[in-house]
Motif scaffolding. Structure first.
Motif, PDB file in Angstrom:
ATOM      1  N   ILE A 122      -9.291   9.019  -2.477  1.00 53.92           N
ATOM      2  CA  ILE A 122     -10.755   8.386  -2.282  1.00 53.92           C
ATOM      3  C   ILE A 122     -11.172   7.406  -3.363  1.00 53.92           C
ATOM      4  O   ILE A 122     -10.772   7.717  -4.723  1.00 53.92           O
ATOM      5  CB  ILE A 122     -11.745   9.717  -2.366  1.00 53.92           C
ATOM      6  N   GLY A 123     -11.696   6.245  -2.824  1.00 53.17           N
ATOM      7  CA  GLY A 123     -11.914   5.163  -3.819  1.00 53.17           C
ATOM      8  C   GLY A 123     -10.765   4.099  -4.156  1.00 53.17           C
ATOM      9  O   GLY A 123     -11.100   3.365  -5.016  1.00 53.17           O
ATOM     10  N   LYS A 124      -9.742   4.697  -3.753  1.00 52.87           N
ATOM     11  CA  LYS A 124      -8.289   3.849  -3.748  1.00 52.87           C
ATOM     12  C   LYS A 124      -7.879   2.728  -2.572  1.00 52.87           C
ATOM     13  O   LYS A 124      -8.327   3.327  -1.690  1.00 52.87           O
ATOM     14  CB  LYS A 124      -7.253   4.552  -4.440  1.00 52.87           C
ATOM     15  N   LYS A 125      -7.505   1.810  -2.811  1.00 54.92           N
ATOM     16  CA  LYS A 125      -6.963   0.961  -1.718  1.00 54.92           C
ATOM     17  C   LYS A 125      -5.630   1.454  -1.503  1.00 54.92           C
ATOM     18  O   LYS A 125      -4.574   1.359  -2.125  1.00 54.92           O
ATOM     19  CB  LYS A 125      -7.028  -0.623  -2.282  1.00 54.92           C
ATOM     20  N   ILE A 126      -5.356   1.859  -0.151  1.00 53.72           N
ATOM     21  CA  ILE A 126      -4.163   2.398   0.301  1.00 53.72           C
ATOM     22  C   ILE A 126      -3.568   1.368   1.208  1.00 53.72           C
ATOM     23  O   ILE A 126      -4.379   0.744   2.153  1.00 53.72           O
ATOM     24  CB  ILE A 126      -4.383   3.674   1.178  1.00 53.72           C
ATOM     25  N   VAL A 127      -2.412   1.037   1.241  1.00 54.45           N
ATOM     26  CA  VAL A 127      -1.744   0.238   2.253  1.00 54.45           C
ATOM     27  C   VAL A 127      -0.608   0.848   2.556  1.00 54.45           C
ATOM     28  O   VAL A 127       0.353   1.387   1.721  1.00 54.45           O
ATOM     29  CB  VAL A 127      -1.395  -1.200   1.506  1.00 54.45           C
ATOM     30  N   THR A 128      -0.234   1.043   4.024  1.00 50.91           N
ATOM     31  CA  THR A 128       0.988   1.579   4.397  1.00 50.91           C
ATOM     32  C   THR A 128       1.662   0.395   5.071  1.00 50.91           C
ATOM     33  O   THR A 128       1.102  -0.654   5.100  1.00 50.91           O
ATOM     34  CB  THR A 128       0.377   2.571   5.714  1.00 50.91           C
ATOM     35  N   VAL A 129       2.771   0.767   5.744  1.00 47.62           N
ATOM     36  CA  VAL A 129       3.778  -0.277   6.072  1.00 47.62           C
ATOM     37  C   VAL A 129       2.985  -0.852   7.290  1.00 47.62           C
ATOM     38  O   VAL A 129       3.118  -2.373   7.314  1.00 47.62           O
ATOM     39  CB  VAL A 129       5.191   0.292   6.556  1.00 47.62           C
ATOM     40  N   GLU A 130       2.024  -0.427   7.914  1.00 50.37           N
ATOM     41  CA  GLU A 130       1.460  -0.908   9.048  1.00 50.37           C
ATOM     42  C   GLU A 130       0.432  -2.080   8.660  1.00 50.37           C
ATOM     43  O   GLU A 130       0.073  -3.044   9.255  1.00 50.37           O
ATOM     44  CB  GLU A 130       0.471   0.069   9.990  1.00 50.37           C
ATOM     45  N   GLY A 131       0.034  -1.918   7.363  1.00 46.46           N
ATOM     46  CA  GLY A 131      -0.813  -3.034   6.758  1.00 46.46           C
ATOM     47  C   GLY A 131      -0.031  -4.419   5.996  1.00 46.46           C
ATOM     48  O   GLY A 131      -0.596  -5.067   5.561  1.00 46.46           O
ATOM     49  N   LEU A 139      -1.017   6.558  11.541  1.00 53.80           N
ATOM     50  CA  LEU A 139      -0.272   5.740  11.163  1.00 53.80           C
ATOM     51  C   LEU A 139       0.982   6.582  10.700  1.00 53.80           C
ATOM     52  O   LEU A 139       1.211   6.895   9.605  1.00 53.80           O
ATOM     53  CB  LEU A 139      -1.102   5.124   9.716  1.00 53.80           C
ATOM     54  N   THR A 140       2.018   6.333  11.417  1.00 59.11           N
ATOM     55  CA  THR A 140       3.217   7.052  11.133  1.00 59.11           C
ATOM     56  C   THR A 140       4.539   6.260  10.631  1.00 59.11           C
ATOM     57  O   THR A 140       5.544   6.728  10.756  1.00 59.11           O
ATOM     58  CB  THR A 140       3.711   7.447  12.707  1.00 59.11           C
ATOM     59  N   GLY A 141       4.079   5.000  10.205  1.00 56.35           N
ATOM     60  CA  GLY A 141       5.163   4.500   9.335  1.00 56.35           C
ATOM     61  C   GLY A 141       5.747   5.067   8.122  1.00 56.35           C
ATOM     62  O   GLY A 141       6.780   5.306   7.967  1.00 56.35           O
ATOM     63  N   ALA A 142       4.785   5.824   7.640  1.00 53.06           N
ATOM     64  CA  ALA A 142       5.284   6.669   6.301  1.00 53.06           C
ATOM     65  C   ALA A 142       5.724   7.949   6.885  1.00 53.06           C
ATOM     66  O   ALA A 142       5.114   8.546   7.662  1.00 53.06           O
ATOM     67  CB  ALA A 142       4.020   7.071   5.176  1.00 53.06           C
ATOM     68  N   LYS A 143       7.105   8.152   6.621  1.00 49.32           N
ATOM     69  CA  LYS A 143       7.914   9.142   7.152  1.00 49.32           C
ATOM     70  C   LYS A 143       7.964  10.502   6.266  1.00 49.32           C
ATOM     71  O   LYS A 143       8.351  10.572   5.149  1.00 49.32           O
ATOM     72  CB  LYS A 143       9.233   8.729   7.549  1.00 49.32           C
ATOM     73  N   PRO A 144       8.107  11.656   7.030  1.00 50.14           N
ATOM     74  CA  PRO A 144       8.207  12.798   6.311  1.00 50.14           C
ATOM     75  C   PRO A 144       9.702  12.917   6.116  1.00 50.14           C
ATOM     76  O   PRO A 144      10.461  13.000   7.015  1.00 50.14           O
ATOM     77  CB  PRO A 144       7.687  14.094   7.081  1.00 50.14           C
ATOM     78  N   GLY A 145      10.263  13.215   4.836  1.00 51.41           N
ATOM     79  CA  GLY A 145      11.643  13.467   4.672  1.00 51.41           C
ATOM     80  C   GLY A 145      11.930  14.621   3.930  1.00 51.41           C
ATOM     81  O   GLY A 145      11.648  15.815   4.620  1.00 51.41           O
ATOM     82  N   CYS A 146      12.076  14.554   2.670  1.00 47.46           N
ATOM     83  CA  CYS A 146      12.260  15.833   1.536  1.00 47.46           C
ATOM     84  C   CYS A 146      10.808  16.363   1.492  1.00 47.46           C
ATOM     85  O   CYS A 146      10.790  17.681   1.164  1.00 47.46           O
ATOM     86  CB  CYS A 146      13.005  15.425   0.395  1.00 47.46           C
ATOM     87  N   GLU A 147       9.961  15.774   1.685  1.00 48.97           N
ATOM     88  CA  GLU A 147       8.595  16.394   1.237  1.00 48.97           C
ATOM     89  C   GLU A 147       8.355  16.973   0.106  1.00 48.97           C
ATOM     90  O   GLU A 147       7.607  17.826  -0.290  1.00 48.97           O
ATOM     91  CB  GLU A 147       8.121  17.331   2.448  1.00 48.97           C
TER      92      GLU A 147
END
Length: 156
Positions: free
Chosen positions: A74-83, A39-47
């Motif tokens: 773990i145990g949390k709902k994660i949504v990325t831009v793909e979602g 899932l590459t929507g989240a981009k590395p920038g400044c890190e």
């Protein structure tokens, strides 16, 4: 309590789906999403949490995934831009020219999507406060603000 050793298989809920992934205790969520799940929507920038290009939603709140260990998710709902799947903010960004080079766009989409859900009656001050969490070097932010405002007007 879950104990994570050198490498462990954990289950993450990403975009509504439970996914098994092998992680080390030191893995950051950004790298797990990109390198292990593709899932590459989240981009590395400044890190280091300054730019916001890696923003995802955790339980509906924008979080910079470069600052979060994978095991913390773990145990949390994660949504990325793909979602997002055709969320109103995506159309608003296109219609209002809310991006240029596009590198920061996924992070801004996540922040703006969360803003619309958490503060559906946001005024200019609230919008500006929320947009300060991310950096864009191309647009000057007016187009992004206009995109956010347009979804508030559209939904009313």
């Amino acid at each position: 309590m879950l104990k994570i050793h050198s490498k462990s298989i954990v289950i993450l809920n990403v975009n509504g789906e439970d996914i098994e992934v092998v992680v080390k205790p030191s893995d950051i969520l950004l790298n797990t999403l990109r390198n292990e799940l593709g899932l590459t929507g989240a981009k590395p920038g400044c890190e280091n949490g300054d730019c916001g290009s890696c923003t995802v939603l955790i339980e509906g709140w924008p979080i910079k995934s470069c600052l979060m260990l994978t095991v913390e998710a773990i145990g949390k709902k994660i949504v990325t831009v793909e979602g997002l799947k055709n969320a109103p903010i995506q159309k608003a960004f296109v219609e209002n020219w809310g991006f240029q080079c596009g590198y920061c766009t996924s992070g801004f989409l996540m922040v703006c999507h969360a803003l619309a859900n958490i503060h559906p009656d946001a005024n200019d001050h609230v919008i500006e406060q929320w947009l300060q969490s991310n950096i864009c070097r191309c647009t000057g932010y007016e187009e992004i603000k206009n995109a956010v405002k347009s979804i508030f007007l559209y939904e009313k």
